[in-house]
Design an enzyme around this catalytic site. Structure first.
Site, PDB file in Angstrom:
ATOM      1  N   ARG A   1      40.360  32.303  45.440  1.00  0.00           N
ATOM      2  CA  ARG A   1      39.947  33.579  46.231  1.00  0.00           C
ATOM      3  C   ARG A   1      40.507  34.135  47.614  1.00  0.00           C
ATOM      4  NH1 ARG A   1      34.957  36.360  47.235  1.00  0.00           N
ATOM      5  NH2 ARG A   1      34.977  38.578  46.872  1.00  0.00           N
TER       6      ARG A   1
ATOM      7  N   HIS B   1      43.164  36.669  49.028  1.00  0.00           N
ATOM      8  CA  HIS B   1      41.737  38.138  50.125  1.00  0.00           C
ATOM      9  C   HIS B   1      43.214  38.503  51.010  1.00  0.00           C
ATOM     10  CE1 HIS B   1      38.439  39.113  48.373  1.00  0.00           C
ATOM     11  NE2 HIS B   1      38.594  38.754  46.914  1.00  0.00           N
TER      12      HIS B   1
ATOM     13  N   ASN C   1      34.387  40.171  51.849  1.00  0.00           N
ATOM     14  CA  ASN C   1      35.094  39.005  52.604  1.00  0.00           C
ATOM     15  C   ASN C   1      33.867  37.942  52.870  1.00  0.00           C
ATOM     16  OD1 ASN C   1      37.071  39.228  51.720  1.00  0.00           O
ATOM     17  ND2 ASN C   1      38.122  39.687  54.293  1.00  0.00           N
TER      18      ASN C   1
ATOM     19  N   PRO D   1      40.787  45.402  45.866  1.00  0.00           N
ATOM     20  CA  PRO D   1      40.665  45.966  44.837  1.00  0.00           C
ATOM     21  C   PRO D   1      38.871  45.246  44.479  1.00  0.00           C
ATOM     22  CG  PRO D   1      41.607  44.122  43.593  1.00  0.00           C
ATOM     23  CD  PRO D   1      42.057  43.999  44.968  1.00  0.00           C
TER      24      PRO D   1
ATOM     25  N   HIS E   1      39.847  34.336  37.104  1.00  0.00           N
ATOM     26  CA  HIS E   1      38.723  34.352  37.019  1.00  0.00           C
ATOM     27  C   HIS E   1      38.132  33.149  36.024  1.00  0.00           C
ATOM     28  CE1 HIS E   1      37.973  38.295  39.177  1.00  0.00           C
ATOM     29  NE2 HIS E   1      38.292  37.520  39.945  1.00  0.00           N
TER      30      HIS E   1
ATOM     31  N   ASP F   1      32.926  31.819  34.398  1.00  0.00           N
ATOM     32  CA  ASP F   1      33.459  31.853  32.564  1.00  0.00           C
ATOM     33  C   ASP F   1      32.378  30.529  32.423  1.00  0.00           C
ATOM     34  OD1 ASP F   1      35.207  32.183  31.380  1.00  0.00           O
ATOM     35  OD2 ASP F   1      36.891  30.192  32.015  1.00  0.00           O
TER      36      ASP F   1
END
Ligand code: HEM
Ligand code: NAG
Ligand code: NAG
Ligand code: NAG
Length: 324
Positions: free
Chosen positions: A60, A64, A92, A161, A191, A244
């Site tokens: 991630r 970013h 963040n 996003p 994800h 998940d």
């Protein structure tokens, strides 16, 4: 002679000298720091074995970084007395494991001072962390990125996003970074590892349209299970769930099979089913080899967004601070 030839080739092939700038290469540090990539891999492997949350956090962080000013390590800079950095933007605040990057940087400064950029360290460490489970590299990381000197908290919200975006908004957001609809669908598969905080999807469970209702696009059984983990309390910003379920440290295709059962965690995940082409693409990604190949392709595209090369930017001495 060799350099002259390369320049000439650039002029011939691209028609202008600029055609050879902005290019990353495989194993950029081969001569300047031969052990660079193995040092990254070694530290990453120790840190991932000690903490299975590291791969998701780095993945991630890299995303970013790349979506704001390109993959230039701007996400790694700390705020100063006169500047609030990207890191401290709301979107963040839950990023973590910066210390992994700092540890690698310290080792590389020791081995080859002033040579390996923080932006490259983040790209390599992310790849190695996500790949560890498979004992082989899942994608190729070209190197030669240089570090940016600018990091501003105002920029992440304009570029990254959000989890409430619909398909059109997501597609536009990715397009602005030169990424396609396919990249959006494939990279959303990131994800398959990591955690999501309840406050980012709580309204889907308790108050979707402001009438105390549930998001009808969310599988009711899954919603019930999420409710047990996420209390109906708008002041709770700390609870989280595995994105998940029961597989949040496994890099696999379960993200897509869950998604097709209406068990995507965020509105932005569920949004991939609202477009027919996208839904078909999601079905293709249920096959592991196809997902891995597609993910490799899309990561390679994401990892070169807006990179600084040549003499642009700098090689930071510390990843959290620009050189003085
Ligand atoms: C498509 C648009 C995307 C949206 C709206 C989005 C949104 C989010 C949100 C809201 C979270 C939860 C953060 C938290 O609760 O602290 C999250 C986590 C995560 N995202 Fe995304 N994301 C997107 C794309 C991506 C991409 C492209 C990647 C990488 C390829 C990625 C990788 C991750 C990972 C690994 C986590 C888990 C982080 C952790 O466990 O610390 N996401 N994302
Ligand atoms: C930089 O910021 C990180 C968190 O964002 C923090 O953990 C670290 O201690 C800071 N480093 C310095 C040297 O201030
Ligand atoms: C997506 O969201 C935007 C902004 O809220 C809205 O204007 C647009 O109509 C939405 N698109 C779809 C297809 O729902
Ligand atoms: C649901 O949302 C509406 C509109 O945002 C708000 O007025 C109401 O107080 C919320 N209800 C609950 C139970 O949070």
């Amino acid at each position: 002679m060799k350099i002259k030839f390369i320049l000439l080739a650039c002029v011939v092939v691209f028609g202008f000298l600029g055609g050879c700038q902005g290019k990353l290469t495989k194993n950029f540090y081969k001569h300047s720091c031969p052990r660079a990539e193995s040092i990254v891999q070694q530290i990453v492997s120790q840190r991932v074995l000690a903490d299975p949350r590291v791969p998701a956090r780095l993945l991630r962080m890299h995303f970013h970084d790349c979506f704001v000013r390109g993959c230039d390590g701007s996400i790694l800079l700390n705020s100063t007395a006169t500047n609030t950095a990207e890191k401290d933007a709301l979107i963040n605040l839950n990023l973590a494991s910066f210390d992994v990057i700092d540890q690698i940087k310290a080792a590389l400064e020791n081995a080859c001072p002033g040579t390996v950029s923080c932006a490259d360290i983040l790209a390599l460490a992310t790849r190695d962390a996500v790949s560890l489970q498979y004992k082989r590299s899942l994608w190729v990381v070209l190197t030669g990125r240089r570090d940016g000197r600018v990091s501003t908290a105002a920029e992440p919200p304009l570029n990254i996003p959000t989890p409430v975006m619909n398909f059109t908004q997501l597609k536009q957001n990715f397009a602005r970074k030169g990424l396609s609809k396919q990249d959006l669908i494939v990279l959303s598969g990131g994800h398959t590892i990591g955690l999501g905080h309840c406050f980012l999807f709580r309204s889907r469970l308790y108050n979707f349209t402001g009438r105390g209702d549930q998001d009808p696009s969310l599988d009711p059984t899954y919603a019930a299970s999420l409710k047990t983990q996420c209390p109906n309390n708008n002041n709770d910003f700390t609870s989280f769930v595995e994105m998940d379920p029961k597989s949040s440290t496994n890099f696999d295709t379960l993200y897509y099979s869950n998604l097709l059962q209406n068990k995507g965690l965020f509105t932005s995940d569920a949004a991939l089913l609202t477009n027919n082409d996208a839904k078909n693409a999601v079905k293709q990604l249920l096959k592991t080899e196809r997902f891995f190949n597609a993910f490799a392709n899309s990561m390679e595209r994401m990892g070169v967004i807006g990179v600084l090369t040549g003499s642009a930017g700098e090689i930071r001495k510390k990843c959290w601070l620009v050189n003085s």
